[in-house]
Write a protein that holds these residues in place. Structure first.
Motif, mmCIF file in Angstrom:
data_model
loop_
_atom_site.group_PDB
_atom_site.id
_atom_site.type_symbol
_atom_site.label_atom_id
_atom_site.label_comp_id
_atom_site.label_asym_id
_atom_site.label_seq_id
_atom_site.Cartn_x
_atom_site.Cartn_y
_atom_site.Cartn_z
ATOM 1 N N TYR A 595 45.289 69.981 45.163
ATOM 2 C CA TYR A 595 45.763 70.734 44.001
ATOM 3 C C TYR A 595 44.771 71.832 43.602
ATOM 4 C CZ TYR A 595 49.070 66.881 43.801
ATOM 5 O OH TYR A 595 50.028 65.964 44.133
ATOM 6 N N ALA A 596 43.479 71.515 43.729
ATOM 7 C CA ALA A 596 42.473 72.541 43.406
ATOM 8 C C ALA A 596 42.601 73.707 44.382
ATOM 9 C CB ALA A 596 41.076 71.933 43.470
ATOM 10 N N GLU A 597 42.803 73.371 45.640
ATOM 11 C CA GLU A 597 42.921 74.431 46.648
ATOM 12 C C GLU A 597 44.154 75.299 46.369
ATOM 13 O OE1 GLU A 597 43.741 73.039 50.589
ATOM 14 O OE2 GLU A 597 42.844 74.808 51.516
ATOM 15 N N ALA A 675 28.961 76.298 44.130
ATOM 16 C CA ALA A 675 28.336 74.995 44.344
ATOM 17 C C ALA A 675 29.400 73.903 44.409
ATOM 18 C CB ALA A 675 27.334 74.716 43.233
ATOM 19 N N THR A 676 30.398 73.996 43.554
ATOM 20 C CA THR A 676 31.430 72.961 43.519
ATOM 21 C C THR A 676 32.808 73.604 43.393
ATOM 22 O OG1 THR A 676 31.426 72.859 41.112
ATOM 23 C CG2 THR A 676 29.921 71.356 42.256
ATOM 24 N N THR A 677 33.831 72.818 43.691
ATOM 25 C CA THR A 677 35.198 73.292 43.516
ATOM 26 C C THR A 677 35.469 73.597 42.044
ATOM 27 O OG1 THR A 677 35.805 71.796 45.278
ATOM 28 C CG2 THR A 677 37.606 72.724 44.007
ATOM 29 N N GLU A 678 34.874 72.771 41.159
ATOM 30 C CA GLU A 678 35.094 73.001 39.728
ATOM 31 C C GLU A 678 34.558 74.371 39.317
ATOM 32 O OE1 GLU A 678 33.517 69.016 40.010
ATOM 33 O OE2 GLU A 678 35.051 69.883 41.286
ATOM 34 N N ASP A 679 33.366 74.710 39.833
ATOM 35 C CA ASP A 679 32.799 76.030 39.524
ATOM 36 C C ASP A 679 33.735 77.129 40.013
ATOM 37 O OD1 ASP A 679 30.637 74.776 38.530
ATOM 38 O OD2 ASP A 679 29.255 75.309 40.161
ATOM 39 N N HIS A 680 34.271 76.922 41.214
ATOM 40 C CA HIS A 680 35.146 77.925 41.800
ATOM 41 C C HIS A 680 36.406 78.103 40.933
ATOM 42 C CE1 HIS A 680 36.921 79.620 45.819
ATOM 43 N NE2 HIS A 680 36.973 80.472 44.844
ATOM 44 N N MET A 681 36.953 76.980 40.472
ATOM 45 C CA MET A 681 38.163 77.069 39.641
ATOM 46 C C MET A 681 37.859 77.777 38.319
ATOM 47 S SD MET A 681 40.566 73.756 40.130
ATOM 48 C CE MET A 681 39.429 72.496 39.631
ATOM 49 N N GLN A 682 36.715 77.443 37.722
ATOM 50 C CA GLN A 682 36.358 78.104 36.459
ATOM 51 C C GLN A 682 36.205 79.608 36.679
ATOM 52 O OE1 GLN A 682 36.479 77.142 33.454
ATOM 53 N NE2 GLN A 682 36.707 74.938 33.745
ATOM 54 N N TYR A 683 35.632 79.969 37.814
ATOM 55 C CA TYR A 683 35.443 81.387 38.129
ATOM 56 C C TYR A 683 36.805 82.081 38.250
ATOM 57 C CZ TYR A 683 33.862 85.520 40.752
ATOM 58 O OH TYR A 683 33.613 86.787 41.179
ATOM 59 N N ALA A 684 37.716 81.420 38.941
ATOM 60 C CA ALA A 684 39.061 81.996 39.092
ATOM 61 C C ALA A 684 39.711 82.170 37.720
ATOM 62 C CB ALA A 684 39.918 81.097 39.976
ATOM 63 N N SER A 685 39.513 81.161 36.850
ATOM 64 C CA SER A 685 40.183 81.195 35.564
ATOM 65 C C SER A 685 39.484 82.141 34.574
ATOM 66 C CB SER A 685 40.279 79.759 35.034
ATOM 67 O OG SER A 685 39.988 79.686 33.681
#
Ligand code: ADP
Ligand code: MG
Length: 723
Positions: A595-597, A675-685
């Protein structure tokens, strides 16, 4: 052809289009389930003992006797061939909200070169599609591609008609070689089993001696948009992202509410009729249809069914809507927010639990205060929604649904429960330590003699609540229009299973200590309200005050998917799914990864589109206009007329800002070291999305300045109002 020419051509195509002739409606009895290999067709074609065995599995969930498969397969094949099918397909539901199928022919070549049609039991029961390209969150490496499909006997097989003919479709689960669920059906079946087990425990403790298997029911209301394909095809954003990434709001939007429940346009009515006929043939009980709030928006809802079948039928409904739309020259948009500033689409998932012996366990009856069974089940839901609210938020978290939740047209991202005044009052009595009565339902006198006097419902509706009790069921209203209903159903069944088990443990303990049943129930319900009453809210969920109050009550407000999805990694969620047997930690983690992807991919695709549309479609139109303006201004100056440069300056500034921001967006997209998928998602958002919005702002402002005959994209006005 300039942009506008293509728009003009689209409009003329639409205005001059010949309506598909409406077929005279057929009799329901002549259409109903003609394409489904249901129990009555099995009864007609199977030996008695075999039929009994299959029926047992379908109705009581008993394990299928493997020896019956061969016989069923032959009957199923003969029936499918009689309908014109040459192929069969195991249909499954990967983690992408889509439906997948792999087709195989019945053909079997004999040693003498002749062919016969063949379908063995083992082919019915088990398939092995490669399917290595489906997202699996690391459960399978591409090299270890083996995945199995297995027949779900509880959801009937059917033949699906497409332009390429008929195919026998067999609903299946999809699992890895190592036995992990790779699909949406497996956990749904497990969640139903877990809920059944816990509910049976509670029902027995409440004194019921005969308890039939408990199942959950689901009726989902599907909202969608229909846009003429002449327009949609000239909008790359609609084609690739399913929503408009640009577009200035029209002078008239939905503010007059003149579309809601209005007369259905003729062309749409013809489309709907075909959709419904196809649904009826597949045994899907289409029941209501109407115009929705936004122009071009509609809704369809079936009569509710057992959750597993309802979920398969919901997938089919989405497929039918999309395919039938194409035939009628429409594109059916199931995106949650196709148009900015115009209401988006949701899918209200109506859910209840019940069985053949006790009926609907969420039906309060006329005197809910004395309906102990109802109060226990309703209390269990309240506890579950409070304890696992963030999970309910996580299962509706997608990049597209983020545009809708909390936008004052759909429930906020804060998960609360609406009970209605009567039940709210009863549960308040419970938390004060004793139940006395139920508020009456009240009589409505309309003051006109010829109109009937009628009894009001016990509770009003609250459309601002994400999770509302609506008389004999809960309605989960935060679900996105393009989503599979399976995830939300899994979450609801699982949290209910957990709460019922918790209640059963408490009751067992108290009873063992000599407490009387009714006292034990009062105690446990009071504890539910003391610990979890904070989730009950009857006010306006859209209001600022509620946001503040919810925070004081300790309710989470997970605004975006980036905030909500990581809930799936929390220890208490892992425990929940593990102890109920619905998902192993590995399966849960793989879902989080998938789902994150998908979230990241959705935003990446949109961001790239924003850049390319801005640069290659909007920029050229704007500079053409600038060039027109500048030569006009210069020409006029030569003959002594001064034309104001304000517009030219404004357009030039907007063009520059748009292009600068598009460059920033493209730079931002090249960052990959997270560093993490969470960081990546926050960046996208937090970084990518705002930049996309900013590019859009300049582009939409340009749409308000540039000459209409140069504007290249079909406008909101055209897409929403030209019929
Ligand atoms: P509304 O727009 O008033 O909410 P609709 O009639 O459009 O209602 O849709 C309500 C949905 O709820 C329908 O699919 C209906 O079959 C379903 N439903 C009704 N009763 C139950 C129930 N006990 N359990 C689950 N779904 C239900
Ligand atoms: Mg509803």
């Amino acid at each position: 052809m300039s942009g506008n020419e293509s728009r003009v051509q689209a409009i003329s195509q639409i205005v001059n289009r010949k309506l598909m002739p409406a077929q005279p409606p057929k009799r329901l009895e002549d259409m109903w389930a003609t394409d489904v290999f249901n129990l009555s067709k099995m009864q007609a074609s199977l030996p008695k003992s075999i039929f009994k065995s299959v029926k047992n599995t379908v109705q009581t969930g008993q394990t299928l006797d493997p020896s019956v498969a061969d016989v069923v397969a032959v009957a199923m094949k003969d029936w499918a061939i009689s309908k014109g099918a040459l192929y069969y397909a195991h249909v499954f539901y990967p983690l992408t909200n889509s439906t997948a199928e792999k087709h195989d022919g019945f053909i079997s070549v004999q040693s003498d070169g002749s062919v016969i049609s063949e379908f063995a039991g083992k082919l019915l029961v088990q398939g092995e599609p490669d399917g290595s390209s489906f997202p699996n969150g690391g459960i399978r490496s591409t090299a270890a591609a083996r995945g199995y499909t297995a027949w779900d006997v509880t959801s009937p097989a059917y033949v699906m008609e497409t332009d390429n003919g008929m195919t026998l479709c067999i609903p299946t689960v999809f699992i890895s070689w190592t036995g992990e669920a790779l699909d949406k059906k497996t956990p749904l079946l497990r969640s139903i089993a877990a809920m059944n087990k816990a509910a049976t425990r509670v029902l027995k403790l409440l004194g019921n001696t005969e308890v039939a298997p408990v199942n959950s029911s689901c009726g989902s209301e599907q909202e969608y948009f229909l846009i003429d394909s002449n327009f949609a095809n000239s909008r790359p954003d609609l084609l690739l992202a399913g929503r408009t990434l640009f577009g200035k709001p029209p002078a008239k939007g939905q503010q007059f509410d003149d579309h809601y429940f209005g007369a259905i346009p003729e062309r749409v009515q013809v489309f709907m009729q075909e959709v419904e006929e196809r649904m009826y043939r597949l045994g899907i009980p289409a029941k209501t249809r109407h115009n929705e709030v936004a122009p071009g928006q509609f809704e369809i809802a079936p009569f509710f069914e057992a959750a597993n079948v309802a979920s398969d039928h919901q997938q089919l409904t989405m497929t039918i809507l999309r395919n039938t739309a194409k035939k009628h020259g429409f594109v059916c948009l199931l995106h949650e927010k196709p148009f900015a500033g115009i209401n988006g689409s949701g899918k209200h998932v109506n859910w209840s639990v019940g069985n053949a012996t006790q009926g609907n366990l969420l039906d309060p009856g006329d005197t809910p205060h004395s309906n102990v069974q109802f109060l226990v089940f309703c209390g269990a839901v309240i506890r579950g929604v409070h304890k696992y609210g963030p999970l309910l938020r996580a299962v509706v978290a997608t990049a597209s649904n983020d545009h809708r939740l909390g936008a004052n047209e759909a429930p906020p991202a804060i998960i609360s429960v609406y009970l209605g005044s009567q039940l709210e009052d009863i549960f308040e009595q419970i938390s004060k330590g004793g139940i006395k009565d139920s508020q009456g339902r009240g009589i409505m006198n309309l003051g006109v003699e010829t109109l009937p006097i009628f009894v009001k419902d016990a509770g009003d509706r609250n459309r601002t609540s994400p999770f509302a009790f609506t008389g004999n069921r809960f309605e989960f209203r935060a679900v996105g229009s393009g989503q599979s209903v399976s995830g939300p159903l899994v979450a609801m069944n699982t949290i209910l299973a957990d709460s019922l088990d918790w209640i059963a443990n408490k009751l067992e303990n108290d009873l063992a200590n000599g407490t009387e049943l009714s006292a034990a129930i009062q105690t446990v319900l009071k504890e539910v309200m003391d610990e979890h009453g904070a989730v009950v809210f009857g006010g306006n969920g859209y209001s600022e005050e509620w946001h503040k109050m919810a925070e004081e009550r300790g309710l989470a407000n997970l605004r975006t998917t980036a905030d909500a999805l990581p809930v799936l990694k929390a220890g208490y969620i892992e425990d929940l799914f593990q102890k109920t047997g619905v998902l192993t930690p590995v399966e849960l983690e793989s879902r989080y990864d998938v789902y994150a992807e998908q979230y990241l991919l959705a935003i990446e695709v949109e961001a790239k589109l924003v850049g390319s549309i801005a640069k290659t479609i909007i920029y050229p139109a704007a500079v053409r206009y600038l060039s027109d303006l500048s030569s006009t201004i210069a020409g006029l100056k030569e003959i002594g007329i001064e034309l104001s440069k304000t517009t030219a300056e404004k357009v030039a500034t907007l063009v520059k800002s748009m292009m600068d921001t598009a460059s920033k967006l493209s730079d931002a997209l090249s960052k990959h070291d997270f560093a993490t998928t969470e960081d990546h998602m926050q960046y996208a958002s937090q970084t990518i999305r705002p930049l996309m919005d900013e590019v859009r702002q300049y582009a939409d402002a340009l749409e308000g300045e540039v000459a209409d005959d140069l504007w290249p994209l079909p406008t909101y006005q055209e897409m929403l109002f030209v019929k």
